[in-house]
Every structure is written in structure tokens, then in C-alpha cells.
Design a protein around this motif. Sequence first.
Motif, PDB file in Angstrom:
ATOM      1  N   SER A 156     -11.473   3.908 -13.959  1.00 29.90           N
ATOM      2  CA  SER A 156     -12.077   3.674 -12.641  1.00 29.90           C
ATOM      3  C   SER A 156     -11.598   4.664 -11.590  1.00 29.90           C
ATOM      4  CB  SER A 156     -11.772   2.249 -12.177  1.00 29.90           C
ATOM      5  OG  SER A 156     -10.372   2.048 -12.140  1.00 29.90           O
ATOM      6  N   GLY A 157     -10.372   5.176 -11.685  1.00 29.86           N
ATOM      7  CA  GLY A 157      -9.868   6.121 -10.700  1.00 29.86           C
ATOM      8  C   GLY A 157      -9.077   5.444  -9.599  1.00 29.86           C
ATOM      9  N   GLU A 158      -8.948   6.126  -8.477  1.00 24.59           N
ATOM     10  CA  GLU A 158      -8.153   5.643  -7.343  1.00 24.59           C
ATOM     11  C   GLU A 158      -9.075   5.037  -6.291  1.00 24.59           C
ATOM     12  OE1 GLU A 158      -4.850   7.310  -4.103  1.00 24.59           O
ATOM     13  OE2 GLU A 158      -5.623   8.607  -5.710  1.00 24.59           O
ATOM     14  N   ARG A 159      -8.773   3.821  -5.898  1.00 27.75           N
ATOM     15  CA  ARG A 159      -9.613   3.092  -4.950  1.00 27.75           C
ATOM     16  C   ARG A 159      -9.262   3.484  -3.516  1.00 27.75           C
ATOM     17  NH1 ARG A 159     -12.916  -1.561  -4.712  1.00 27.75           N
ATOM     18  NH2 ARG A 159     -13.899  -1.397  -2.666  1.00 27.75           N
ATOM     19  N   THR A 160     -10.288   3.814  -2.743  1.00 24.21           N
ATOM     20  CA  THR A 160     -10.132   4.028  -1.304  1.00 24.21           C
ATOM     21  C   THR A 160     -10.876   2.915  -0.585  1.00 24.21           C
ATOM     22  OG1 THR A 160     -12.071   5.456  -1.129  1.00 24.21           O
ATOM     23  CG2 THR A 160      -9.960   6.511  -1.679  1.00 24.21           C
ATOM     24  N   THR A 191      -7.717  10.244   0.191  1.00 23.23           N
ATOM     25  CA  THR A 191      -6.588  10.011  -0.712  1.00 23.23           C
ATOM     26  C   THR A 191      -5.364  10.826  -0.352  1.00 23.23           C
ATOM     27  OG1 THR A 191      -7.355  11.743  -2.244  1.00 23.23           O
ATOM     28  CG2 THR A 191      -8.147   9.485  -2.618  1.00 23.23           C
ATOM     29  N   GLU A 192      -5.378  11.516   0.788  1.00 17.47           N
ATOM     30  CA  GLU A 192      -4.192  12.258   1.205  1.00 17.47           C
ATOM     31  C   GLU A 192      -3.024  11.297   1.350  1.00 17.47           C
ATOM     32  OE1 GLU A 192      -3.633  15.358   1.538  1.00 17.47           O
ATOM     33  OE2 GLU A 192      -5.642  16.216   1.374  1.00 17.47           O
ATOM     34  N   PRO A 193      -1.818  11.708   0.920  1.00 18.50           N
ATOM     35  CA  PRO A 193      -0.669  10.792   1.020  1.00 18.50           C
ATOM     36  C   PRO A 193      -0.424  10.278   2.429  1.00 18.50           C
ATOM     37  CG  PRO A 193      -0.133  12.690  -0.343  1.00 18.50           C
ATOM     38  CD  PRO A 193      -1.473  12.966   0.276  1.00 18.50           C
ATOM     39  N   ASP A 194      -0.761  11.055   3.462  1.00 13.97           N
ATOM     40  CA  ASP A 194      -0.530  10.625   4.840  1.00 13.97           C
ATOM     41  C   ASP A 194      -1.596   9.667   5.346  1.00 13.97           C
ATOM     42  OD1 ASP A 194       1.665  12.232   4.830  1.00 13.97           O
ATOM     43  OD2 ASP A 194       0.638  13.935   5.785  1.00 13.97           O
ATOM     44  N   ALA A 195      -2.739   9.576   4.598  1.00 18.06           N
ATOM     45  CA  ALA A 195      -3.829   8.723   5.081  1.00 18.06           C
ATOM     46  C   ALA A 195      -3.451   7.262   5.039  1.00 18.06           C
ATOM     47  CB  ALA A 195      -5.093   8.979   4.260  1.00 18.06           C
ATOM     48  N   GLY A 196      -2.682   6.885   4.016  1.00 20.17           N
ATOM     49  CA  GLY A 196      -2.207   5.512   3.933  1.00 20.17           C
ATOM     50  C   GLY A 196      -3.237   4.509   3.513  1.00 20.17           C
ATOM     51  N   THR A 197      -4.422   4.938   3.145  1.00 15.06           N
ATOM     52  CA  THR A 197      -5.468   3.984   2.774  1.00 15.06           C
ATOM     53  C   THR A 197      -5.674   3.894   1.274  1.00 15.06           C
ATOM     54  OG1 THR A 197      -7.117   5.739   3.007  1.00 15.06           O
ATOM     55  CG2 THR A 197      -6.680   4.358   4.930  1.00 15.06           C
ATOM     56  N   ALA A 198      -5.221   4.906   0.540  1.00 14.79           N
ATOM     57  CA  ALA A 198      -5.467   4.908  -0.897  1.00 14.79           C
ATOM     58  C   ALA A 198      -4.322   4.241  -1.632  1.00 14.79           C
ATOM     59  CB  ALA A 198      -5.630   6.350  -1.402  1.00 14.79           C
ATOM     60  N   THR A 199      -4.650   3.399  -2.558  1.00 16.22           N
ATOM     61  CA  THR A 199      -3.653   2.741  -3.398  1.00 16.22           C
ATOM     62  C   THR A 199      -4.075   2.868  -4.845  1.00 16.22           C
ATOM     63  OG1 THR A 199      -4.810   0.641  -3.172  1.00 16.22           O
ATOM     64  CG2 THR A 199      -3.039   1.069  -1.622  1.00 16.22           C
ATOM     65  N   PRO A 200      -3.122   3.164  -5.741  1.00 15.15           N
ATOM     66  CA  PRO A 200      -3.473   3.241  -7.159  1.00 15.15           C
ATOM     67  C   PRO A 200      -4.006   1.907  -7.641  1.00 15.15           C
ATOM     68  CG  PRO A 200      -1.299   4.198  -6.741  1.00 15.15           C
ATOM     69  CD  PRO A 200      -1.723   3.497  -5.497  1.00 15.15           C
ATOM     70  N   THR A 201      -5.070   1.962  -8.387  1.00 17.53           N
ATOM     71  CA  THR A 201      -5.724   0.753  -8.870  1.00 17.53           C
ATOM     72  C   THR A 201      -5.507   0.609 -10.363  1.00 17.53           C
ATOM     73  OG1 THR A 201      -7.406   1.016  -7.183  1.00 17.53           O
ATOM     74  CG2 THR A 201      -7.921  -0.463  -9.021  1.00 17.53           C
ATOM     75  N   PRO A 202      -5.010  -0.550 -10.811  1.00 20.92           N
ATOM     76  CA  PRO A 202      -4.829  -0.733 -12.250  1.00 20.92           C
ATOM     77  C   PRO A 202      -6.168  -0.641 -12.976  1.00 20.92           C
ATOM     78  CG  PRO A 202      -3.659  -2.421 -10.994  1.00 20.92           C
ATOM     79  CD  PRO A 202      -4.549  -1.700 -10.036  1.00 20.92           C
ATOM     80  N   THR A 203      -6.089  -0.280 -14.242  1.00 22.90           N
ATOM     81  CA  THR A 203      -7.297  -0.179 -15.052  1.00 22.90           C
ATOM     82  C   THR A 203      -7.952  -1.539 -15.194  1.00 22.90           C
ATOM     83  OG1 THR A 203      -6.348   1.654 -16.288  1.00 22.90           O
ATOM     84  CG2 THR A 203      -8.181   0.490 -17.313  1.00 22.90           C
ATOM     85  N   PRO A 204      -9.270  -1.655 -14.924  1.00 25.06           N
ATOM     86  CA  PRO A 204      -9.930  -2.954 -15.067  1.00 25.06           C
ATOM     87  C   PRO A 204      -9.964  -3.387 -16.525  1.00 25.06           C
ATOM     88  CG  PRO A 204     -11.537  -1.211 -14.683  1.00 25.06           C
ATOM     89  CD  PRO A 204     -10.198  -0.595 -14.489  1.00 25.06           C
TER      90      PRO A 204
END
Length: 748
Positions: A473-477, A536-549
Motif C-alpha cells: 500500500s505504501g506510505e499514508r498521507t 512525506t517530507e520528514p518536517d511535514a509531520g503528516t506522513a506516518t508509516p502504514t502497516p501492510t494491510p
Amino acid sequence: MSVSTPLRETADFRLAALLSVALLTFSYTSVLYHVTDVVGGRTLMIVLIVGALAFAVAVGRVLRVRTAVFLTALLLGGGLVTYFLSVPASQRALISPGRVGEDTLALLTGLSILRLAEANVWALSVTPGPVFLSWYFAVRDRFGWSVVVGGVALGLVVLTGDAGTVTTLAGVVGAVGAVGFGAFDRYGGSAVQFDTLVVLLATMIVVSASLSLVPGGAADPALPSRSSTTVEANLVEAEDRIDVLGSIRLSPEVRFTVRSAEGEYWQTATFNRYTGSGWVRAGETTAYEDNLRYPPGASRSLEQTVTAKTTLGAMPAAWRPVDVDGPAAAETLVTPQGGLRPRTAVETNASYTVTSRIPEYTPERLRRAGTDYPDYVEAQYLQLPESTPDRVRQLTDEVTANESTPYGKATAIEAYLEATKEYSLTVERPSGDIADSFLFEMDAGYCTYYATTMVAMLRSEGVPARFITGYTSGERTSDEWVVRGLDSHAWVQVYFPDVGWVRFDPTPADSRETAERTRLAEARQNANADVDTSATEPDAGTATPTPTPMPTPSDSETQNVTPSQSNVDAVEERVEASATPVSPVDTGSGGLPELPSRRVLALWGVALVGVSAGARRTGLSRRLHRAVWLRYQPRSGIPTPTPSGRSVASNTSSNGSTGPGRRRRRRGRTSGRWLERRIRSGCRPSSGRTNAPATEAVSRAPTPTRRCGRWTNSCASRRIRVACAVRERIARACEQWHIPTLFNSIVL
């Protein structure tokens, strides 16, 4: 000395030419045999090859050339008709002369034979013709035409991409050898020509093999090389064929984003034919015309809008896609397995929208699904190579001993692989069957090994399964999913009646996600480009790694997929007992280096043969032999024969000097000069007295033969007579080696 001595009396060049034709025949028939091993019919293939060869030998001397060519045409025509009739009626209606021409052109431009609908029938149909005609010409000693026929057959399997480097090289060596030895047999050959041919063949082998075979060090690196192939290039970018590789790496660049209500596995390709070393997608694509089918059971709708962040050669979408919207629909192809492919690459920043129907099921529903599979599912998704070792099936029986349903077997195999194998991107590619090697000879691997092994184990139990590639699925924003190259993955789909294809993933999720996060952090630390989007920039603070569904569609039922620990332990003990032992490589200062592989040793052997032939061709071997012979001549007395027939060495005093009349040969003096000086001196003892008994005995001895050259006078002692006899034997041997002039002019 003549260097072009005819070899016709000492060598059978016709036999060598026939063996070369046999090597050429083996090169292309081995490829066709592999096709029947994968799809079925290898026993019949052996019968056809042996029968065609025997028929050619039987009628080669009596059948006219025109008749043989006509018979070959009949064999090929009859085989193609047989292939046409073997194709299912639904596909036969699509075959036309234009389609046949397109398929033929596709074969000549890289379409694998294994992608044909009835690949085994095609291989069985075309094999007897070239084998018969090639050996017909070989029996008639027309090796040039034999090579032409065999070369055409070899060229076909090379163009289809089914012949590997070693197979192609073997065929080329056989062709050159057949022409060369055939010419020697017909016109006569010489030692120089023979050596030249050997050097040519050895050079071809060494140079060709060196381009694709570079021996590595004794130890593998702890981390995969940055120059190795990426998982994405091996799985996603491969269109119709996947070869399982060794060490591999992860690519952190962003590939596309998906605007979707939920994360799914974004599927790109489905492969149905397992070759033992990889996967092939059989069948031809068709244009998208609202011809996508729905799942047979209950499903829910999911709409996804995919935006490419780089050029894409695939169309990722959740399974099962049923509709494509927008301009991309006109450029979409549908695979026989129900997947999507772009007619041309999806350009950067281009978007397309896909609607998928996600199958809905519960574990209890899957347990009750039964085994009433459709005919096309059983025909395509139960295939295993006939050469698959029996121990794969035996181990699967033990792993699934407590399960009676396909769902129970699938969960047991999935849990067994997760529990017994480690996740690693640094592995050595096995030489045999991938599933067998991963189960019994390897301790770790990555997704390709896990998925391949699970499919092979399920098929050995009669459960339809297939190999799937794509992305997790990738990284969720906040409003989309960002998918990178490191999210590329391989998993398994298992078919259940009235439900459809259900996803299983035997690769350990925790270990895989840890490797992905580590690679992403490394890329960010190195400030690599195209690793992040604005969201997904580290400073954005909105992206979190999402476990595989995970495929748990119902919260009302608990999915028990872990077999008892005692069962896993028992199976592990059995695997360890039957596994092939692999000695660890000791890289310390006191350990022994790892031996080269068999291919490398064979390459060295061929190089040694070529160097030996080249040395003989240039005369280097004779000069080396002469130098060694002169360097290591004995400096002490030569054994003296006694009346009893035994040899007694000459006496040597305690100070190292020889006895009376037996002076040492000085350093730098050749044996010929030493022998000449001793004869001229009459073998007088150092004290000046004459050795009367020795002289009397020598006078009664027969005079040496004429081969003794200028020393035709009677020798003055036994030692001189023995020396002449030794020289005579050496001279006779030198004449056999064609170097008498060299011996007389330099040695003496």
C-alpha cells in the motif's frame, strides 16, 4: 622438421565431427525438452528425438536429398496442424493467417515459447523435423548442411530468449567443430590445423563465458551491492517473464501516488507457469473493451486514481479491476489472467482511474469453499515442472498433515514459511529448483522466494495458486498513498470456488518493513533525490508509516492461521535431517578459501586445453620440454648394468666426488658435450692407469647403432655404453615427437 604432418592416420575426424553435430543437436533440443518438462510431455519428447535420429541414421545412405527435405516439410507441417487442433476451440476461432504471422514474428523478436497457450504441443511438433534433417546430412558426411539445419533451430530458440548463454555457446562450439572436423575428414588435416581449431574453440568458450561469468571472492558482502538489481526491476518491470535472482536491493524513489479510500496491494502482473527457475505469463493480451469480469462471489467497490511520479511500464491497481476511466482506457490491455497493462508507458504526472471489486469473505466461508474448481483453473494453476523433486511434496504433506481443506493448507504453509525462514536481501541464487532449494538448502530469502515456494507447495497438494507481483500500500498521507520502489513486492493468490482469488502473503511483514524503513532512512540521510513528496517530507509531520494491510475482511470471526508449535518443530527436524549440508565459508586468516564453482572450474579447464594447444602450435611446448630436459640432467654416475641383469649405480666417495673414471658433468655443460669429452678421453681413470677389466668388457660389447651419431667408435667403459643406449632411446622418442633435428642441433 615438418610441422604440417598429416593426422589422418592417427585421428578419426569423422567421429569428432559427428560428436560436434551431437553437441549442436543437444543445444536446441535441451531447450525444447525444458519446455515439455515445465508444461508436460518430456517422455514423449525423448521418444521423438531418439526416433528422428534413428530414422535419419537408417535411411541417410539410401534416401535422396530431395526426398529427405520433402519428408522434413511434412513433419513440420503435420506438427503445426497438430498444434492448431490442440488449441481450445474458444481460442482456435481467433487464429487467422495474420495472427499466425504476428505470432511467428513475435517468436523471432523475443516471445518465449513458454508463453504459447500449448507450448508443449508446439515443442513436440517442431522437434522431429530439424533433428532428422540435420542428422541425415551428417550421416552423408555433408556436415556443412547439417550445421545449417541445426543452426536454424538453435537460432530460433535463441531469438525467443529461451536458450541461455551456456546453451547457445555449446551450440556454436558444436557448429564450428562439425565444420572444422568435417573439413579435416574430407580433405585431410595436419597437426598445425588441429591445434589451430582447438585454440579457436577454446577462445570462443572462454571469451563468451567471461562476458557473463565473473568469479567472485570467497565471501559475499554483508549488505547487497548498490549495483545489484532492485526488487522493482526484477518483479514489476518484467513484463512476461521473471527469473529468480540472488542478492537484490531496494529502491527508495517515489514511483506513484494513489488517491483511494483504503490501502490495498497494488497489483501489476500475474504469472501462471512455474519453470523451476522463475515464472512465465502464458497467453496473449487483448484490448480493453469493458471485458473485465467480476469476482464470482460477494465483493465491494473501490475506486483508485493513480498518478505516475516517474515513467511506469505497468498499471498498478487493486484486485480485481473491473473498469478503467479516462483517456488511459484506450491505451489499456487486458491480460488472460484479468490484469491491466498499458499499451505504452504511463508518462510522468499522467493519471488514470480504476474501479476494482474487492472480494469479501470470511475464514469460515473459505473453509467451506470446497474443491469444485473450473476446468481452466485446474489446467493453468496446478502446473509444476515434472522435474520437481519429490521431497517438496513430501514436506508439504507433513506441514499440512492436520489440515483437510484448501484454506487450512494455505494458512499452514503460510505460517510454516514465516516461522522457519528469515527475511534477507543478501542471498546466493541456488542452481536447482527454487522451491526445493529454499525449503531444504537456504535459511533466508526475500519475497520472491517465499511466494514461489508457497505456490509450489500448494500446487503439489492440488490447490490452485499463482504468483503475483506489484506494490504494497505504501506510505499514508492525509489524502493519498505514496508508493516507492522499495514497496515492490511478490505474494500469492489462492483460488476458492464461489469466492475467487484470495491473497496470501508468506513473507514476514515485520522483517520486510524494517528493511524498507532502514533503506528509506538511509536515502533521506544521504539526501537522495525523488525520495519524498511534499506530503512525506520528514518536517511535514503528516506522513506516518502504514502497516501492510492484512486480508482479514471480517471482524466477527477470528482467523486462526498458526499451526501448533509442536507440528512446526517436528517438520523443522525432518527438514534439517533431509537438507543438503552446506559448509559455511570461513573468511578468517586460518580458514581455507571457498572453492570456485563448477562453471568456473570448467572454464579454467577449457582455457588450459586451449593454452596447451596454442603452446604446441607455436612450438613453445617443445622448447619448454627441451629446457627442462637439459636443466635436470643427472650430474652423478649413470646406473651400470651387471652380468646378472641388475643395475648398480656408480660409486661416489664420501666427499661427493665420483669413483675412478667417473667425473661429474660440470654446470653449464650439455650432456652431449660431456659425453663427447668422455669418449675422446677413452674413459681413462684420473690416476692415469687403464681400467683393464672394463676396457676388456667393453671391447666384447656390440658397437652402438648408427643412431649414436658421430660417436660410432667402441665405448671405453660400461658407463659410456649405457649413456649411448639412453641417448638412443631419447632420440627415438624425439623422432616420434617430430623433433629429431632440434635434439641433434641443440642437445648435442
